[in-house]
Design a protein around this motif. Structure first.
Motif, mmCIF file in Angstrom:
data_model
loop_
_atom_site.group_PDB
_atom_site.id
_atom_site.type_symbol
_atom_site.label_atom_id
_atom_site.label_comp_id
_atom_site.label_asym_id
_atom_site.label_seq_id
_atom_site.Cartn_x
_atom_site.Cartn_y
_atom_site.Cartn_z
ATOM 1 N N ASP A 65 0.826 -1.204 0.000
ATOM 2 C CA ASP A 65 0.000 0.000 0.000
ATOM 3 C C ASP A 65 0.864 1.259 0.000
ATOM 4 O OD1 ASP A 65 -2.279 -1.542 0.026
ATOM 5 O OD2 ASP A 65 -2.479 -1.513 2.209
ATOM 6 N N MET A 66 1.969 1.211 0.725
ATOM 7 C CA MET A 66 2.877 2.355 0.763
ATOM 8 C C MET A 66 3.502 2.591 -0.612
ATOM 9 S SD MET A 66 4.020 4.699 2.864
ATOM 10 C CE MET A 66 4.004 4.097 4.565
ATOM 11 N N LEU A 67 3.904 1.501 -1.284
ATOM 12 C CA LEU A 67 4.488 1.627 -2.625
ATOM 13 C C LEU A 67 3.461 2.156 -3.622
ATOM 14 C CD1 LEU A 67 6.554 -1.711 -2.770
ATOM 15 C CD2 LEU A 67 7.458 0.603 -2.523
ATOM 16 N N ASN A 68 2.226 1.647 -3.518
ATOM 17 C CA ASN A 68 1.165 2.143 -4.407
ATOM 18 C C ASN A 68 0.887 3.623 -4.173
ATOM 19 O OD1 ASN A 68 0.685 -0.241 -5.791
ATOM 20 N ND2 ASN A 68 -0.801 -0.990 -4.296
ATOM 21 N N TYR A 69 0.928 4.038 -2.912
ATOM 22 C CA TYR A 69 0.674 5.442 -2.574
ATOM 23 C C TYR A 69 1.725 6.341 -3.223
ATOM 24 C CZ TYR A 69 0.707 9.742 0.175
ATOM 25 O OH TYR A 69 0.721 11.057 0.553
ATOM 26 N N TYR A 70 2.999 5.962 -3.085
ATOM 27 C CA TYR A 70 4.063 6.803 -3.621
ATOM 28 C C TYR A 70 4.085 6.777 -5.152
ATOM 29 C CZ TYR A 70 6.095 7.999 0.869
ATOM 30 O OH TYR A 70 6.296 8.525 2.123
ATOM 31 N N SER A 71 3.658 5.641 -5.756
ATOM 32 C CA SER A 71 3.589 5.613 -7.218
ATOM 33 C C SER A 71 2.492 6.560 -7.718
ATOM 34 C CB SER A 71 3.324 4.193 -7.718
ATOM 35 O OG SER A 71 2.010 3.774 -7.411
ATOM 36 N N GLN A 72 1.382 6.631 -6.969
ATOM 37 C CA GLN A 72 0.316 7.565 -7.351
ATOM 38 C C GLN A 72 0.778 9.006 -7.172
ATOM 39 O OE1 GLN A 72 -3.387 8.268 -4.995
ATOM 40 N NE2 GLN A 72 -4.410 7.341 -6.772
ATOM 41 N N GLN A 73 1.519 9.259 -6.090
ATOM 42 C CA GLN A 73 2.038 10.619 -5.884
ATOM 43 C C GLN A 73 3.002 11.007 -7.000
ATOM 44 O OE1 GLN A 73 0.994 12.764 -3.343
ATOM 45 N NE2 GLN A 73 -0.499 11.095 -3.197
ATOM 46 N N ALA A 74 3.795 10.023 -7.466
ATOM 47 C CA ALA A 74 4.703 10.307 -8.578
ATOM 48 C C ALA A 74 3.928 10.583 -9.853
ATOM 49 C CB ALA A 74 5.653 9.115 -8.785
#
Length: 356
Positions: A65-74
């Protein structure tokens, strides 16, 4: 295990190798698991774009979930292509780090293996050279040669190889299982029900191979002893016209050894196809059950996370099988180690120094 720890004493100073190996292995396991976990944000960036903003997880305990969050922020900051570049760079860095420290761990363990072999073979040979002559008259030279050459090699790979596996593979298995639970509790509980079935079948193959390996070693030792006796007593054999008897005796032992090796090869060659087939069956079961959860929206498991789940689950059986093989090697290594330690424990005859 007493024998195992005594054999391990020949690896001293073991902390010289253990500390860098443990550090390198932990880093390798963390980034090897991350390599697979990064599939989720990669797939999300490519195929599963969503305008609904993701909430930032409270901690890295929910790593996907943390990786998905940062990919969306990118994606928001740099656009889809920029986010794709960002994820690819992270994957490259992660793969590089995991392989770099895997190399360091392997080199450290190889140095430990060579160091152990040096000390063990030296101890065995030195003690054999100090034994009294009566020992050699009662002991076949072929058996002694086999213990020094073959058994020491078996011990060296079994002891250090087992040491390598019993630390790395459980750590890797735990990392995989934690990641799987973080992705889907229901799917992981279902997965854990079918893994023991495949593990049981594989363990039966390994157990049979272990018993055959022991029989092959014993047969090989007898065969080498027959060869040594024939070469050493050639004059006596010719004098008593016993050539045919010696030929038949060696041939019988040679056929027995060949039969055991052939049977071992058959089981070894079947182990990989059987393991692969069982792995496909398990993955197929996971795909069916997990796919139904995703399609019917019966859990919070998303499509991209499900694909990452399959990729991680496909790797679970590898450390599990390695552990099974390691525990099998412990027994074969200890059996060979006991024979080697017999030579080390054999008390040399004390000979008085000659008068000057």
């Amino acid at each position: 295990m007493k024998t195992y720890f005594r054999l391990l004493s020949f690896a001293k100073p073991i902390e010289k190798f253990a500390v860098p190996y443990i550090i390198s292995t932990i880093i390798t396991v963390v980034f090897s698991t991350l390599n697979l976990a990064l599939l989720a944000p990669l797939l999300r960036t490519l195929f599963f774009q969503s305008k609904q903003p993701l909430a930032k997880p409270d901690s890295w305990g929910h790593v996907i979930d943390m990786l998905n969050y940062y990919s969306q922020q990118a994606t928001i900051a740099y656009g889809p292509l920029g986010a794709l570049k960002f994820v690819c760079i992270i994957i490259i860095i992660s793969v590089f780090i995991s392989n770099l420290f895997r190399y360091f761990a392997q080199r450290t363990m190889e140095n430990l293996r060579i160091h152990t072999l040096l000390n063990l073979r030296k101890a065995v040979f030195n003690n054999v050279m100090d034994l009294h002559m009566g020992y050699f008259s009662n002991e076949r030279k072929g058996d002694i040669i086999s213990k020094i050459a073959s058994d020491v090699q078996v011990v060296q790979f079994s002891v250090t190889g087992t040491l390598q596996v019993v630390f790395k593979e459980p750590l890797q298995l735990i990392a995989y299982v934690i990641t799987l639970f973080s992705l889907s509790l229901r799917l992981t509980l279902f997965s854990l029900l079918i893994i023991p079935v495949a593990a049981f079948i594989i363990s039966r193959i390994v157990k049979r191979l272990k018993s055959q390996a022991k029989a092959s070693h014993e047969t090989y030792g007898v065969m080498i002893s027959y060869l040594d006796e024939a070469l050493s007593g050639m004059k006596i054999i010719k004098a008593f016209n016993a050539t045919t008897y010696i030929k038949n005796r060696f041939d019988d032992q040679n056929k027995t050894y060949s039969r055991i090796i052939r049977s071992m090869a058959k089981r070894q060659q079947s182990a990989s196809p059987v393991s692969e087939f069982l792995g496909v069956l398990m993955v197929a079961g996971i795909v069916l059950y997990g796919g139904s959860l995703v399609l019917n929206h019966q859990s919070s498991l998303t499509a991209e996370n499900f694909i990452a789940y399959i990729a991680i689950f496909s790797q679970v059986m590898r450390p599990a099988k390695s552990l099974s093989d390691a525990f099998s090697n412990i027994h074969s290594g200890i059996a060979a180690g006991e024979r080697v330690l017999d030579l080390i424990d054999e008390k040399p005859q004390i000979v008085d120094a000659p008068d000057p």
